[in-house]
Design a protein around this motif. Sequence first.
Motif, PDB file in Angstrom:
ATOM      1  N   MET A 186       0.840  -1.206   0.000  1.00 40.65           N
ATOM      2  CA  MET A 186       0.000   0.000   0.000  1.00 40.65           C
ATOM      3  C   MET A 186       0.869   1.247   0.000  1.00 40.65           C
ATOM      4  O   MET A 186       1.652   1.457   0.908  1.00 40.65           O
ATOM      5  CB  MET A 186      -0.859   0.037   1.273  1.00 40.65           C
ATOM      6  CG  MET A 186      -2.072  -0.879   1.294  1.00 40.65           C
ATOM      7  SD  MET A 186      -3.243  -0.556   0.007  1.00 40.65           S
ATOM      8  CE  MET A 186      -4.085   0.881   0.667  1.00 40.65           C
ATOM      9  N   LYS A 213      -0.041 -14.093 -10.489  1.00 38.08           N
ATOM     10  CA  LYS A 213      -1.268 -13.317 -10.273  1.00 38.08           C
ATOM     11  C   LYS A 213      -1.425 -12.310 -11.413  1.00 38.08           C
ATOM     12  O   LYS A 213      -0.584 -11.435 -11.579  1.00 38.08           O
ATOM     13  CB  LYS A 213      -1.198 -12.563  -8.951  1.00 38.08           C
ATOM     14  CG  LYS A 213      -1.479 -13.435  -7.739  1.00 38.08           C
ATOM     15  CD  LYS A 213      -2.043 -12.566  -6.614  1.00 38.08           C
ATOM     16  CE  LYS A 213      -2.402 -13.366  -5.390  1.00 38.08           C
ATOM     17  NZ  LYS A 213      -1.228 -13.577  -4.523  1.00 38.08           N
ATOM     18  N   LEU A 257      -3.680  -2.054  -8.668  1.00 36.16           N
ATOM     19  CA  LEU A 257      -3.152  -3.257  -8.024  1.00 36.16           C
ATOM     20  C   LEU A 257      -1.701  -3.471  -8.448  1.00 36.16           C
ATOM     21  O   LEU A 257      -0.847  -3.834  -7.639  1.00 36.16           O
ATOM     22  CB  LEU A 257      -3.990  -4.476  -8.406  1.00 36.16           C
ATOM     23  CG  LEU A 257      -5.386  -4.568  -7.805  1.00 36.16           C
ATOM     24  CD1 LEU A 257      -6.188  -5.683  -8.460  1.00 36.16           C
ATOM     25  CD2 LEU A 257      -5.313  -4.793  -6.301  1.00 36.16           C
ATOM     26  N   GLN A 284       0.668  -1.093  -6.789  1.00 30.68           N
ATOM     27  CA  GLN A 284       0.906  -1.390  -5.378  1.00 30.68           C
ATOM     28  C   GLN A 284       1.665  -2.694  -5.196  1.00 30.68           C
ATOM     29  O   GLN A 284       1.907  -3.132  -4.076  1.00 30.68           O
ATOM     30  CB  GLN A 284      -0.433  -1.474  -4.643  1.00 30.68           C
ATOM     31  CG  GLN A 284      -1.136  -0.128  -4.572  1.00 30.68           C
ATOM     32  CD  GLN A 284      -2.558  -0.246  -4.086  1.00 30.68           C
ATOM     33  OE1 GLN A 284      -3.088  -1.341  -3.950  1.00 30.68           O
ATOM     34  NE2 GLN A 284      -3.182   0.875  -3.815  1.00 30.68           N
ATOM     35  N   ASP A 322       0.581  -5.651  -5.836  1.00 31.73           N
ATOM     36  CA  ASP A 322      -0.296  -6.707  -5.332  1.00 31.73           C
ATOM     37  C   ASP A 322      -0.445  -7.852  -6.333  1.00 31.73           C
ATOM     38  O   ASP A 322      -1.018  -8.886  -6.015  1.00 31.73           O
ATOM     39  CB  ASP A 322      -1.696  -6.151  -5.018  1.00 31.73           C
ATOM     40  CG  ASP A 322      -1.674  -5.230  -3.809  1.00 31.73           C
ATOM     41  OD1 ASP A 322      -0.783  -5.430  -2.960  1.00 31.73           O
ATOM     42  OD2 ASP A 322      -2.521  -4.335  -3.717  1.00 31.73           O
ATOM     43  N   VAL A 323       0.014  -7.652  -7.577  1.00 35.14           N
ATOM     44  CA  VAL A 323      -0.088  -8.693  -8.600  1.00 35.14           C
ATOM     45  C   VAL A 323       1.250  -8.784  -9.332  1.00 35.14           C
ATOM     46  O   VAL A 323       2.101  -7.906  -9.192  1.00 35.14           O
ATOM     47  CB  VAL A 323      -1.206  -8.378  -9.619  1.00 35.14           C
ATOM     48  CG1 VAL A 323      -2.573  -8.488  -8.976  1.00 35.14           C
ATOM     49  CG2 VAL A 323      -1.009  -7.012 -10.235  1.00 35.14           C
ATOM     50  N   ASP A 324       1.437  -9.853 -10.112  1.00 38.00           N
ATOM     51  CA  ASP A 324       2.707 -10.067 -10.796  1.00 38.00           C
ATOM     52  C   ASP A 324       2.735  -9.459 -12.197  1.00 38.00           C
ATOM     53  O   ASP A 324       3.800  -9.118 -12.709  1.00 38.00           O
ATOM     54  CB  ASP A 324       2.982 -11.576 -10.903  1.00 38.00           C
ATOM     55  CG  ASP A 324       2.980 -12.248  -9.540  1.00 38.00           C
ATOM     56  OD1 ASP A 324       3.653 -11.723  -8.639  1.00 38.00           O
ATOM     57  OD2 ASP A 324       2.282 -13.268  -9.368  1.00 38.00           O
ATOM     58  N   TYR A 337       9.450  -3.743  -6.826  1.00 39.59           N
ATOM     59  CA  TYR A 337       8.897  -4.883  -6.089  1.00 39.59           C
ATOM     60  C   TYR A 337       9.685  -6.143  -6.437  1.00 39.59           C
ATOM     61  O   TYR A 337       9.272  -6.926  -7.288  1.00 39.59           O
ATOM     62  CB  TYR A 337       7.415  -5.082  -6.432  1.00 39.59           C
ATOM     63  CG  TYR A 337       6.555  -3.897  -6.083  1.00 39.59           C
ATOM     64  CD1 TYR A 337       6.253  -3.591  -4.752  1.00 39.59           C
ATOM     65  CD2 TYR A 337       6.034  -3.069  -7.082  1.00 39.59           C
ATOM     66  CE1 TYR A 337       5.476  -2.493  -4.429  1.00 39.59           C
ATOM     67  CE2 TYR A 337       5.253  -1.965  -6.762  1.00 39.59           C
ATOM     68  CZ  TYR A 337       4.977  -1.688  -5.443  1.00 39.59           C
ATOM     69  OH  TYR A 337       4.204  -0.604  -5.125  1.00 39.59           O
ATOM     70  N   LEU A 391       8.117 -10.073  -6.390  1.00 38.71           N
ATOM     71  CA  LEU A 391       7.022 -10.613  -7.200  1.00 38.71           C
ATOM     72  C   LEU A 391       7.536 -11.748  -8.089  1.00 38.71           C
ATOM     73  O   LEU A 391       8.737 -11.936  -8.232  1.00 38.71           O
ATOM     74  CB  LEU A 391       6.431  -9.504  -8.087  1.00 38.71           C
ATOM     75  CG  LEU A 391       5.731  -8.373  -7.360  1.00 38.71           C
ATOM     76  CD1 LEU A 391       5.270  -7.311  -8.346  1.00 38.71           C
ATOM     77  CD2 LEU A 391       4.544  -8.897  -6.564  1.00 38.71           C
TER      78      LEU A 391
END
Lengths: 235, 270
Positions: free
Chosen positions: A1, B29, B70, B73, B75-77, B229, B232
């Motif tokens: 986040m 993801k 997403l 952030q 949150d997914v690949d 990230y 991931l």
Amino acid sequence: MNEGWLALTQQALSLLFSLDPEVWSIISVSFSVSFAALMITLLPSMVLGFILAFSRFRGRWLVTNLIQTLQSIPTVVIGLLVYLLLTRMGPLGDLKWLFTQKGMILGQMMICAPVLIAMSQAAFTSVDRRAWETSRTLGAPWYSAIWAVCRELKVPLLLAIIAAFSRILTEVGCSMMVGGNIAGVTRNIPTAIALETSKGDFAQAIALGLVLLVLALVLNFALGTLRGKAEPRSH
Amino acid sequence: MLNLKRVIGLAVTAALFIGMPVQANEVIKLATTTSTENSGLLKNLLPTFEAQSGYKVQVIATGTGKALKLARQGDVDVVMTHAPAAEAKFVSEGYGRLPRGIMENDFVILGPKNDPANIRSSESAEAAFAKIAKSATPFISRGDNSGTNMKELILWGKANVKPEFDGYTSVGQGMGKTLLMANELQGYTLSDRGTFVAYSGKIGLAVDFDGGQALANPYQIMLINADKYPDLNHKGAKALSDWLIGAQAQGMINNYKVQGEQLFKATYSE
């Protein structure tokens, strides 16, 4: 986040206090629709609750149980029913009420009626029947006799009203289906929260959630105070 | 009183059985749009990729706006969307990399069969939009920040119309629900052709305008910046992206039909 909770809550509060027109339009749709539904349903439901509590007729038990059951029907099922009634092909299609506030009000009336009837019936059942009989034998007309009983039952009846109101104010299923979440027209607090969350924009959702939270607190405090006042006083 | 030790033992065993995790690096993801999911295209493509590569793809189907969020952030690949402007921004701001156009379909302007705003004779999509705004017919907008919604707003801009006129109805719902609402209210709406074909049996709307570059709808798959990230599944994401541009997947995309209609045109070129 990358958006912290604090930042989001700050945005939410500034939306509320800067009187953001969009947010306040959503809040006013919610309140006006739910209030209208409650007001239209209130009197007939209470009268029905009274009749169920005070009269003895064949099938009373059946009606009572039916209404108890209706209390726990999921709102999406009511939404589906109203949708099918109002759709262009449906029996009430000519009204053109689907995706309008009128349609939403109809749906919410069906959701809050069973709650009002069942809870007011329980309240009327608990009261001493003699209050009613005394005022009738003293020659009071039936409506003022009912009024006397209602005054006696201020707290449980208010409880019924608040329970019904909070149920329709917070339900999302029926409003989404029947109202259609149209911006500025049928978008209310719960459907707006659902939409903003699906868009991934949380600030407005939190702002609206806060409104519901504050309302719940206020209502609960009011009820608590009422209950405290209604405690039997020692003579 | 239950024997607590036994209960805990059972619970742990059960948890082990249920939660046999797939190796973390075997799951990819994928955040994508509802149109690729609702049209059934992914269900048609992904099993073949999974069988060949050993990866398992988990699809999160949402609007383009949220899919990119997403991805931002982490949150997914990997992410596959259809909003060129938003995608360019996603790449230029350093979140996405290696954007590849893999396919396209097109948008259609749907409306009542009798075409009350008379848009069939328009020479362009924005001219059709301008006519709708002037007519008394409602226009139903998705209003949910999806790729289709972004495209619609671009068209209003081109038509020099503020989407605030009387019949403008913003509903904040997915494509399918919006089509049903447009049908109920007998208004116009912008839809991707795939969802319209899938719903054509349920609704009485007609394609009142289509064609032209303005209504093209290209899809891109993008990887996510490993510097931002690192944890991931970048290897899996790259494998999926590589497979989708290969001859086999491109052929499968072209051959995918719903109700006898081809929905997507494979477009990858080096």
